[in-house]
Design a protein around this motif. Sequence first.
Motif, short mmCIF file in Angstrom:
data_model
loop_
_atom_site.label_atom_id
_atom_site.label_comp_id
_atom_site.label_asym_id
_atom_site.label_seq_id
_atom_site.Cartn_x
_atom_site.Cartn_y
_atom_site.Cartn_z
N LYS A 327 1.33 -4.35 8.29
CA LYS A 327 1.83 -3.67 9.49
C LYS A 327 2.86 -2.61 9.13
CE LYS A 327 4.43 -5.92 12.41
NZ LYS A 327 4.86 -6.87 13.48
N GLN A 328 3.72 -2.88 8.17
CA GLN A 328 4.70 -1.89 7.74
C GLN A 328 4.02 -0.70 7.05
OE1 GLN A 328 7.81 -3.66 5.40
NE2 GLN A 328 8.58 -4.92 7.10
N VAL A 329 2.97 -0.98 6.30
CA VAL A 329 2.24 0.10 5.64
C VAL A 329 1.59 1.01 6.68
CG1 VAL A 329 0.26 0.64 4.17
CG2 VAL A 329 1.88 -1.13 3.49
N GLN A 331 2.61 1.50 9.73
CA GLN A 331 3.68 2.27 10.38
C GLN A 331 4.12 3.44 9.52
OE1 GLN A 331 6.69 -0.62 11.19
NE2 GLN A 331 5.64 -1.47 12.99
N HIS A 332 4.18 3.25 8.21
CA HIS A 332 4.57 4.34 7.32
C HIS A 332 3.50 5.42 7.28
CE1 HIS A 332 7.38 1.41 4.98
NE2 HIS A 332 7.95 1.90 6.06
N ARG A 333 2.23 5.03 7.38
CA ARG A 333 1.16 6.02 7.40
C ARG A 333 1.24 6.87 8.67
NH1 ARG A 333 -3.97 2.26 5.46
NH2 ARG A 333 -3.42 2.18 3.24
N ILE A 334 1.53 6.23 9.77
CA ILE A 334 1.67 6.97 11.03
C ILE A 334 2.82 7.96 10.94
CG2 ILE A 334 2.18 6.77 13.48
CD1 ILE A 334 0.73 4.08 13.46
N LYS A 335 3.94 7.51 10.38
CA LYS A 335 5.10 8.40 10.23
C LYS A 335 4.77 9.57 9.31
CE LYS A 335 8.69 4.92 11.03
NZ LYS A 335 9.84 4.20 10.43
N SER A 336 4.00 9.31 8.25
CA SER A 336 3.66 10.38 7.31
C SER A 336 2.79 11.43 7.96
CB SER A 336 2.97 9.79 6.08
OG SER A 336 1.70 9.24 6.44
N HIS A 337 1.86 11.02 8.83
CA HIS A 337 1.02 11.99 9.52
C HIS A 337 1.82 12.80 10.52
CE1 HIS A 337 -2.78 10.83 7.78
NE2 HIS A 337 -2.59 9.55 8.11
N ILE A 338 2.80 12.19 11.14
CA ILE A 338 3.61 12.90 12.12
C ILE A 338 4.53 13.91 11.44
CG2 ILE A 338 5.42 12.63 13.86
CD1 ILE A 338 4.18 9.98 14.62
N LEU A 339 5.16 13.49 10.33
CA LEU A 339 6.15 14.35 9.67
C LEU A 339 5.51 15.46 8.85
CD1 LEU A 339 8.78 11.69 8.55
CD2 LEU A 339 8.90 13.24 10.51
N GLY A 340 4.25 15.30 8.50
CA GLY A 340 3.58 16.39 7.81
C GLY A 340 3.13 16.02 6.42
N SER A 341 2.50 16.95 5.80
CA SER A 341 1.88 16.71 4.50
C SER A 341 2.89 16.58 3.38
CB SER A 341 0.88 17.83 4.18
OG SER A 341 1.56 19.08 4.16
N ILE A 342 4.10 17.12 3.56
CA ILE A 342 5.10 17.05 2.48
C ILE A 342 5.53 15.60 2.25
CG2 ILE A 342 7.39 17.76 1.77
CD1 ILE A 342 7.02 20.32 3.33
N GLU A 351 3.08 2.98 -0.66
CA GLU A 351 2.29 2.02 0.08
C GLU A 351 2.23 0.67 -0.63
OE1 GLU A 351 -1.49 3.57 0.90
OE2 GLU A 351 -0.83 4.97 2.45
N SER A 352 2.40 0.63 -1.94
CA SER A 352 2.29 -0.60 -2.68
C SER A 352 3.57 -1.42 -2.68
CB SER A 352 1.90 -0.30 -4.14
OG SER A 352 2.88 0.53 -4.75
N ARG A 353 4.62 -0.94 -2.00
CA ARG A 353 5.88 -1.65 -2.02
C ARG A 353 5.78 -2.94 -1.21
NH1 ARG A 353 9.28 -0.43 2.38
NH2 ARG A 353 8.22 0.86 3.94
N LYS A 354 6.76 -3.80 -1.40
CA LYS A 354 6.76 -5.10 -0.75
C LYS A 354 7.26 -5.00 0.67
CE LYS A 354 5.42 -7.02 -4.58
NZ LYS A 354 4.06 -7.58 -4.71
N CYS A 355 7.03 -6.10 1.39
CA CYS A 355 7.51 -6.18 2.76
C CYS A 355 9.04 -6.22 2.78
CB CYS A 355 6.94 -7.43 3.44
SG CYS A 355 7.44 -7.65 5.16
N GLU A 356 9.63 -5.56 3.75
CA GLU A 356 11.08 -5.47 3.84
C GLU A 356 11.57 -6.03 5.16
OE1 GLU A 356 12.21 -1.43 3.30
OE2 GLU A 356 11.83 -1.44 1.12
#
Length: 399
Positions: A327-329, A331-342, A351-356
């Motif tokens: 689920k955290q991964v 969410q991060h993908r959604i944020k990356s698409h919103i913030l842009g390609s950079i 994406e391979s990081r552990k749950c926080e």
Amino acid sequence: MVAVGPPMVVITLMFIIRPVRGHKQVRPSDGSSFTLVYCVCLFLATYLMAIMILEDLVSMSHNLVTVFTLILFVLLLIPIGLSFCEEPRDPAEEIFLPRLEQHEVVSNEFKNEKPEEVDSLVVSEGQKQNAQLQSELFRAAAEGLVRVKKTKGPRRGEDFTLTKALIRADFWLIMFSLLLGGGSGLTVIDNLGQMSQSLGYANPYIFVSMICIWNFLGHIAGGYVSEIFVRDHAHPRPIVIVMAQLVMVVGHVFLAMEWPGALYIGTLLVGLCYGAHWAIMPATVSKLFGLKKFDAFYNFLSLANLTGTLIFSSVIASSIYDYEEEKQVRQHRIKSHILGSILSGMFARDESRKCEGSICFFLSSMIMSGSCIIPAVLSMVLVILNYHKFYIFILPTLL
């Protein structure tokens, strides 16, 4: 190391173990020797705890680590060296002798009296005790607490076989109590590294080492406290298990929360209570079902513990952890698409990081906390079912 270490310790120490076949073979120095070994073990636990805290606070040089390691080996060798310091005893004194009976003490106190008078005093005293015991038994039977009749198979406190123990309800109460209580404790030990990492701690090995030390201290404290309850207050041993399991409920709640220092408190409570399980449960089984087949009983207890770990760790904790991580991964993908390609490449590498966060083990810890209430109730049922039987069949063997 876990598979090879314990057998190597057993093989090494088997040559210095002295079998004791009766209380007459106990040396006067045995009490002080055991006390010294316990003191060394407690000091060793304190020493390791202090070294870990010191290593976490300040950076130590290689020479200082070497000195601390040498001191550790010296502490480990003290109990072994103690066995070689024992004075040799005449083999003739090692012969098993009958236990000193009460009439021998009475005869020593009245050694100036005539033998006939002493014998009559002993007989009258024994008859008085037998009459008192019979009256208490009959009163309990009249009150419906004990049914005085011949039963098939051994009574509690006598030697059971495994098949006869498996048809006893109290044996299964112990099994399920250890499955839920001990299984949840071992699950925490197995996943404590991930728990500390998810909460942002840089050195998870400190918590793993700490819970091992608390586990050891729980073994000692559980056995010591249970002996006080049994011998000094004449209460059944499972009462201490009830208290340990209720404390473990609180420990799992601390592990579920992200409060400051909650992980330290949860590690302390769960480690102590898990160690108390393995100090009290085997002793309870040996007193209820005897020592003749104790090896089979102990293996069954270990099977219950491992089964509980399989359920809590492999099925519940790992599934919830993987779900929260995925689920955290997302969410991060959604944020990356919103913030842009950079920022997209940055999150792709991450994406391979552990749950926080505490959410990774919050639900698992709360489930284990609730599951510890069930074994507390089961242990209390065991206390209620065997309370009167404890006084009749088991307590006389302890006094």
